[in-house]
Design a protein around this motif. Structure first.
Motif, PDB file in Angstrom:
ATOM      1  N   VAL A   6      -3.000   0.533  -4.046  1.00 27.81           N
ATOM      2  CA  VAL A   6      -2.318  -0.755  -3.900  1.00 27.81           C
ATOM      3  C   VAL A   6      -1.461  -0.936  -5.143  1.00 27.81           C
ATOM      4  O   VAL A   6      -1.920  -0.721  -6.270  1.00 27.81           O
ATOM      5  N   TRP A  12      -4.552   7.105  -1.899  1.00 33.35           N
ATOM      6  CA  TRP A  12      -3.742   5.925  -1.633  1.00 33.35           C
ATOM      7  C   TRP A  12      -3.990   4.891  -2.728  1.00 33.35           C
ATOM      8  O   TRP A  12      -4.968   4.973  -3.470  1.00 33.35           O
ATOM      9  N   VAL A  39       0.853  -1.182   0.000  1.00 35.36           N
ATOM     10  CA  VAL A  39       0.000   0.000   0.000  1.00 35.36           C
ATOM     11  C   VAL A  39       0.891   1.236   0.000  1.00 35.36           C
ATOM     12  O   VAL A  39       1.888   1.295   0.726  1.00 35.36           O
ATOM     13  N   TYR A  50      -9.308   6.526  -2.837  1.00 32.29           N
ATOM     14  CA  TYR A  50      -8.626   5.370  -3.415  1.00 32.29           C
ATOM     15  C   TYR A  50      -8.333   5.628  -4.885  1.00 32.29           C
ATOM     16  O   TYR A  50      -9.202   6.039  -5.649  1.00 32.29           O
ATOM     17  N   PHE A  62       0.589  -4.672   2.739  1.00 29.79           N
ATOM     18  CA  PHE A  62      -0.834  -4.739   2.425  1.00 29.79           C
ATOM     19  C   PHE A  62      -1.588  -5.192   3.677  1.00 29.79           C
ATOM     20  O   PHE A  62      -1.241  -6.213   4.279  1.00 29.79           O
ATOM     21  N   ILE A  90      -8.110  -2.249   5.094  1.00 29.49           N
ATOM     22  CA  ILE A  90      -8.389  -1.487   3.885  1.00 29.49           C
ATOM     23  C   ILE A  90      -9.484  -0.458   4.156  1.00 29.49           C
ATOM     24  O   ILE A  90      -9.414   0.690   3.698  1.00 29.49           O
TER      25      ILE A  90
END
Length: 234
Positions: free
Chosen positions: A156, A154, A84, A108, A177, A99
């Protein structure tokens, strides 16, 4: 072709590795193997895979090993965990525990679902039973990393994408993560029995370049990763 000279090697590489792997690899190929001309095709995994299947390229570095396609040979290159990333200072009080916690704090930023990255991440969210909404999505690792580094939210991603896309290391926080670890594997894929010993030699050069030029950069960016960026053996 056997082990003799190859007049023209057409090489496709997923875009996120083009800037880090390709320059030193092309140099090593020219110095080590009897190849007359080298062409490099940069693009997304799916585009490159079609190019290999349709014989537009000779070999492919990809995050999809095409196990459903017969007549191919695969050489493992490396694997890495998903992480992340968030703007600098986000994780000063510690990495996010879930999350959902991250999603409440920041917007996101996602990879589009038409990319291998986007598909893999969305599949992991579904397995975890989380539904993460985001207004921004990109098909480029540079765009995702740059948007996060500029404070936009943010995401992934994977360590090699951070190395490829990050311009100023102090603009990002990088954390494990928050959930079950999942990884992506990158392979060299060729059509079987067409290029003799050249694929094995290219594979060895890929591993050498990663060990020398890529892994140290990732280790500097993400010291806690340890051996998480795992280069395959010959």
């Amino acid at each position: 072709t056997g082990s003799g000279a190859l007049p023209h090697l057409r090489f496709a590489v997923i875009g996120s590795l083009a800037g880090t792997l390709v320059p030193p690899l092309v140099g090593a190929l020219g110095d080590s193997l009897p190849i007359g001309q080298i062409s490099v095709w940069r693009g997304h995994a799916t585009t490159n895979e079609n190019a290999l299947i349709h014989r537009d390229v000779d070999m492919l570095v990809t995050s999809d090993a095409l196990y459903d396609t017969a007549g191919l040979e695969r050489f493992s290159i490396f694997s890495e965990p998903y992480v992340v990333i968030a703007p600098s200072g986000t994780f000063e009080r510690g990495a996010p525990e879930t999350i959902d916690e991250l999603a409440k704090r920041l917007p996101y930023i996602r990879y589009t679902r038409r990319t291998q990255m986007g598909w893999s991440i969305e599949s992991q969210f579904r397995r975890m039973g989380v539904d993460v909404q985001g207004k921004l999505e990109f098909d480029s690792s540079e765009d995702v990393v740059t948007m996060v580094a500029s404070g936009g939210g943010w995401a992934v991603t994977v360590p090699s994408h951070v190395l490829h896309g990050l311009r100023h290391p102090k603009t990002l926080d990088i954390a494990r993560f928050p959930g079950p670890e999942f990884r992506r594997a990158v392979n060299l894929v060729v059509r079987a029995a067409e290029l003799g010993t050249i694929p094995a030699n290219v594979h060895r050069l890929c591993l050498d370049v990663l060990s020398r030029d890529v892994a140290p950069g990732i280790q500097r960016l993400i010291p806690w990763l340890g051996g998480g960026f795992a280069i395959a053996s010959v």
